[in-house]
Design a protein around this motif. Sequence first.
Motif, PDB file in Angstrom:
ATOM      1  N   LEU A 169       0.819  -1.210   0.000  1.00  0.00           N
ATOM      2  CA  LEU A 169       0.000   0.000   0.000  1.00  0.00           C
ATOM      3  C   LEU A 169       0.856   1.264   0.000  1.00  0.00           C
ATOM      4  CD1 LEU A 169      -2.449  -1.444   2.637  1.00  0.00           C
ATOM      5  CD2 LEU A 169      -2.968  -1.097   0.215  1.00  0.00           C
ATOM      6  N   VAL A 170       0.231   2.365  -0.349  1.00  0.00           N
ATOM      7  CA  VAL A 170       0.928   3.653  -0.383  1.00  0.00           C
ATOM      8  C   VAL A 170       0.245   4.605   0.591  1.00  0.00           C
ATOM      9  CG1 VAL A 170       1.617   5.610  -1.811  1.00  0.00           C
ATOM     10  CG2 VAL A 170       1.493   3.317  -2.817  1.00  0.00           C
TER      11      VAL A 170
ATOM     12  N   MET B  67       6.486  -6.545   6.971  1.00  0.00           N
ATOM     13  CA  MET B  67       7.717  -6.722   6.195  1.00  0.00           C
ATOM     14  C   MET B  67       8.918  -6.131   6.945  1.00  0.00           C
ATOM     15  SD  MET B  67       6.509  -8.501   3.842  1.00  0.00           S
ATOM     16  CE  MET B  67       7.909  -8.770   2.755  1.00  0.00           C
ATOM     17  N   GLN B  68       8.704  -4.974   7.564  1.00  0.00           N
ATOM     18  CA  GLN B  68       9.781  -4.377   8.357  1.00  0.00           C
ATOM     19  C   GLN B  68      10.068  -5.244   9.585  1.00  0.00           C
ATOM     20  OE1 GLN B  68      11.881  -2.189   7.749  1.00  0.00           O
ATOM     21  NE2 GLN B  68      12.781  -1.745   9.766  1.00  0.00           N
ATOM     22  N   ALA B  69       9.005  -5.759  10.201  1.00  0.00           N
ATOM     23  CA  ALA B  69       9.157  -6.574  11.412  1.00  0.00           C
ATOM     24  C   ALA B  69       9.974  -7.827  11.120  1.00  0.00           C
ATOM     25  CB  ALA B  69       7.789  -6.951  11.960  1.00  0.00           C
ATOM     26  N   ILE B  70       9.743  -8.425   9.962  1.00  0.00           N
ATOM     27  CA  ILE B  70      10.520  -9.627   9.609  1.00  0.00           C
ATOM     28  C   ILE B  70      11.999  -9.267   9.492  1.00  0.00           C
ATOM     29  CG2 ILE B  70      10.921 -11.347   7.794  1.00  0.00           C
ATOM     30  CD1 ILE B  70       7.867 -11.199   7.195  1.00  0.00           C
ATOM     31  N   ASP B  71      12.241  -8.107   8.915  1.00  0.00           N
ATOM     32  CA  ASP B  71      13.619  -7.656   8.760  1.00  0.00           C
ATOM     33  C   ASP B  71      14.267  -7.417  10.125  1.00  0.00           C
ATOM     34  OD1 ASP B  71      15.569  -6.856   6.650  1.00  0.00           O
ATOM     35  OD2 ASP B  71      15.557  -4.987   7.785  1.00  0.00           O
TER      36      ASP B  71
ATOM     37  N   CYS C 205       4.534   0.930   2.229  1.00  0.00           N
ATOM     38  CA  CYS C 205       4.915   0.259   0.984  1.00  0.00           C
ATOM     39  C   CYS C 205       6.118  -0.665   1.162  1.00  0.00           C
ATOM     40  CB  CYS C 205       5.240   1.312  -0.068  1.00  0.00           C
ATOM     41  SG  CYS C 205       6.683   2.279   0.395  1.00  0.00           S
ATOM     42  N   THR C 206       6.511  -0.926   2.413  1.00  0.00           N
ATOM     43  CA  THR C 206       7.735  -1.707   2.651  1.00  0.00           C
ATOM     44  C   THR C 206       7.632  -3.118   2.068  1.00  0.00           C
ATOM     45  OG1 THR C 206       8.092  -0.466   4.685  1.00  0.00           O
ATOM     46  CG2 THR C 206       9.327  -2.525   4.447  1.00  0.00           C
TER      47      THR C 206
ATOM     48  N   ARG D 233      16.055  -7.970   2.200  1.00  0.00           N
ATOM     49  CA  ARG D 233      16.136  -6.861   3.154  1.00  0.00           C
ATOM     50  C   ARG D 233      15.011  -5.876   2.886  1.00  0.00           C
ATOM     51  NH1 ARG D 233      20.372  -6.042   6.441  1.00  0.00           N
ATOM     52  NH2 ARG D 233      18.692  -4.985   7.542  1.00  0.00           N
ATOM     53  N   SER D 234      14.492  -5.253   3.962  1.00  0.00           N
ATOM     54  CA  SER D 234      13.349  -4.357   3.786  1.00  0.00           C
ATOM     55  C   SER D 234      13.768  -3.064   3.100  1.00  0.00           C
ATOM     56  CB  SER D 234      12.714  -4.050   5.141  1.00  0.00           C
ATOM     57  OG  SER D 234      13.571  -3.245   5.916  1.00  0.00           O
TER      58      SER D 234
END
Lengths: 825, 169
Positions: free
Chosen positions: B39-40, B111-115, B50-51, B57-58
Amino acid sequence: MTVTEIGSPRRRKEDQRLITGRSRYTDNMVLPGMLHLAMVRSPFAHARITNLDTSAAVAAPGVVSVLSGADIADLCGTLPNAWPITPDQKSPHHPSIAVDHVAFAGEIVAVVVARSKTAAQDAADLVDVDYDELPVVLDLEEAEKDEVLAHPDLGTNKSAFWVFDSGEAGTGGNVEEAISAASADDQILIERTYYQQRLIPAFMEPRSTVVDPTGEQTTMWSATQVPHILRLMLALTLGIPESKVRVIAPDVGGGFGGKLQVTPEEVITMIVARRTGKPCKYTETRSESLMAAHHGRGQVQRLSLSATRDGQVTGLKVQLLADMGAYLGLVTSGVPILGAFMFPAIYKIPAYRFECTNLFTNKAWTDAYRGAGRPEATFAIERLMDDLAAELDMDPIELRRKNWIAHEEFPFTTVCGLEYDSGNYEAATARALELFGYDELRAEQKRRRDEGNPVQLGIGVSTFTEMCGLAPSRVLGSLDYGAGGWEYAQVRMLPTGHVEVVTGASAHGQGHETAWSQIVADRLGVPFENVEVLHGDTAIAQKGLDTYGSRSLAVGGMAVVAAADKVIAKAKVIAAHMLEAAEDDLEFAEGKFTVRGTDQGVALGDISLATFAAHNLPDGIEPSLDSDATFDPDNFSFPHGTHLAAMEVDTDTGQVTLRKYVCVDDIGNVVNPLIVEGQVHGGLAQGIAQALFEEAVHDDSGTLVTGSFVDYLVPSAADLPSFITDRTETASTTNVLGVKGVGEAGTIASTPAIVNGVIDAVRHLGVDDILMPCSPSRVWAALQGADKGRGAEAAAPTVNSPEVADRDVASTGAVQTGTDEGAAQ
Amino acid sequence: MAKKPISLTVDGVSYTDDVEPRTLLVQYLREQLGKTGTLVGCDTTNCGACTVHLDGRSIKSCTMFAVQADGHDVTTIEGVAAADGTLHPMQQAFHECHALQCGFCTPGMIMQAIDVATEHPDADEATVRENLEGNLCRCTGYQNIVKAVQAGAREMAGGTSGDTEAGAA
């Protein structure tokens, strides 16, 4: 009814699609032949449009058409205001596209329609508009003078003047008498001016609208909180039969009041789609959203609180200037009125007067933002109570205890004439003090003061109540609101025994699908998993008044209960027939009718199948268990709570750190504690953000300086601590669920808790007020000023804005007492 | 505007497309590939909605042109669950911890959390908060997100199923 679901921390049904990316936000929609819109917006806050040349834009590649205000003037009507608070309220004409006059920077002056979004955006830059700039009025205290007019045609900036006076209403005494008594009799009169800065709701999903004009009904998907209100208003504004309009709010990415609106962008997209005969989409950029979606707050609060020397409050007078911005949106004018009855809060105040002047300025219009009027009111009274406590050298908790409504006094009719049905301020406060470690922190505070520690500790107290569950329709009528406050629900029994629940309350993050499933699962004795909640589509939920004002559960949830009860009543007749028993001999529990005293019974699912088949129903009984209900509450609900904040202030740098935050809220019975906790966390974050981070700042020409997330400081995870939250439960007596509403509680209570904490840390240094947001530079400047004996007068602006600078200078409170002069000790 | 050809892998599928050089990666994902799970939320690289992952890598896909992703491996929120639909441990943790409300920040946040979890499997609260600074959420006040990131990180370190990117970072 067996209660197993209500009260259970069910994980949300909504999550699956949202965590896997199967979401359906409006901007995700793609339709065949879809055209894309880009708006051309005024860069000037106040100007006359002298020429508008679209020829270059029309000739650009991919462009289908370019429309100006004049092109649609006959179609677009005026954007609606549903709350004319006085019969003589002034409201400027508000076309969706300005024709010859713009009144805020960001107002739409033309729309470009093209085959792709990028083509539309490229061509928008080619629309050539000539403006004659006009003088701007931005500050409320300037607007009040009527020297520069936001709308010269209106002849004044004053939209309306609204008064509530307990003496005149017969609900309390005369406040002027209380104030003069305070001045004469060696009592205390606290006079203050507080400023509620402008905020931006800043929902994460930018607003987006898709309109499909093909087919018999024109369908609009929109990122809105209010699909039903939007449908009605589109019909009224555009003169289209309501039956020809369908509005769908699919997944909606937050609202917080910011999507409680009928927007020019929605109207324009509708007009363009109907004119071109093609599906059209408009999605705003974040910059457009911050600039032109409605803002919130924006008040000057002139306050007088009178009290006896032993701390008994005798009167409260409130004089507000409320910033409408350039136009009146859907409920713009009513937002301060929602606060009018909340200034007396949890206290037994014998005399009260509220005056509000609604003023136009050349800024984006304001409207509901989380709490809508009630955070402003709570801030004012809670800041006043702390100042009064300081003046009396009394513990702020003790002062509140002395004035609040004791739990045995409920139901209690306030000085505003509201009947608070239930509450227990003592219990919530006791629990909060315990969790906070109040006495230990007070001891630490004293220690730091005594040793002259550069990092001072302050304890912020905020006790609050709010009126939720908007709203009894009769009350709304008496306040001149244009609609009622009921909510609608339908419960449909499928032949398989599964249940579809339709709700008119359209969710956008609140978890209705889960909570409503829990209510119905208990009520009908069906598994949670077998309940499907449908909402947000006017073709499915044909009636509704949508989601705002912490109303969904207290009003919408009650409609669900009423509809479910009708299903049971209908099923009972058929069950009696199936069991060859008298209805009076049947009892319903755990989803099953049984004949009392026997093992004979039939489950609701079997009745549902039998009703569907309709082979053997009693004579004259319709083959349907489906039921609907419209619930109109008799009274508001009144959640309350006690919030405590430990604030560290570095007196060398002005840095403010929120060290510990404890809140104990009483929102009545709880359907899903997990959802409730999430609502409290999020509410706290927004209220704390008002106190410490956020402000819509304009330069002296009216341009929004905080026009992106670089400058508008929505807090990140790194800016906030974890909160300690707990609840007491005093069931509401105004609805059978016993619920009160939680959506706004955190936001309402936390702002004054934080600011009270900051002031408490530095009051002994001579500072008794700091403008919000309490940024390091403001705190530091206030402390420098205090050193020079000027109190808060020296608090400096955080940005290079004359508007803010003026306010900083103006933000000085003065305590007047019978014996002392001046606030700064 | 002359289009440029790019070849890349997105969620395990190879694509070759012509894109305008100015097309952002997120526009390519959403508008050309229909990856609308990403999403944006802003236009200044602040919000992080939008990550996605680029080669494990994020990155913020609004801050990169699609042409820059040529030859790279992109994973979006739609590609983190296992092929059989089993949720990624971080998705599961967000669900269990009630770490989302409106859900708009959620794909980017996950996505950031996984990174973060990959880099700091035992991250304390402060580390998690600092590493989520580029992802804004307006609903949750972050408390349950922080909890979810820590819980998801523990699950990921435990090597339970669903982590399709286990070896990628």
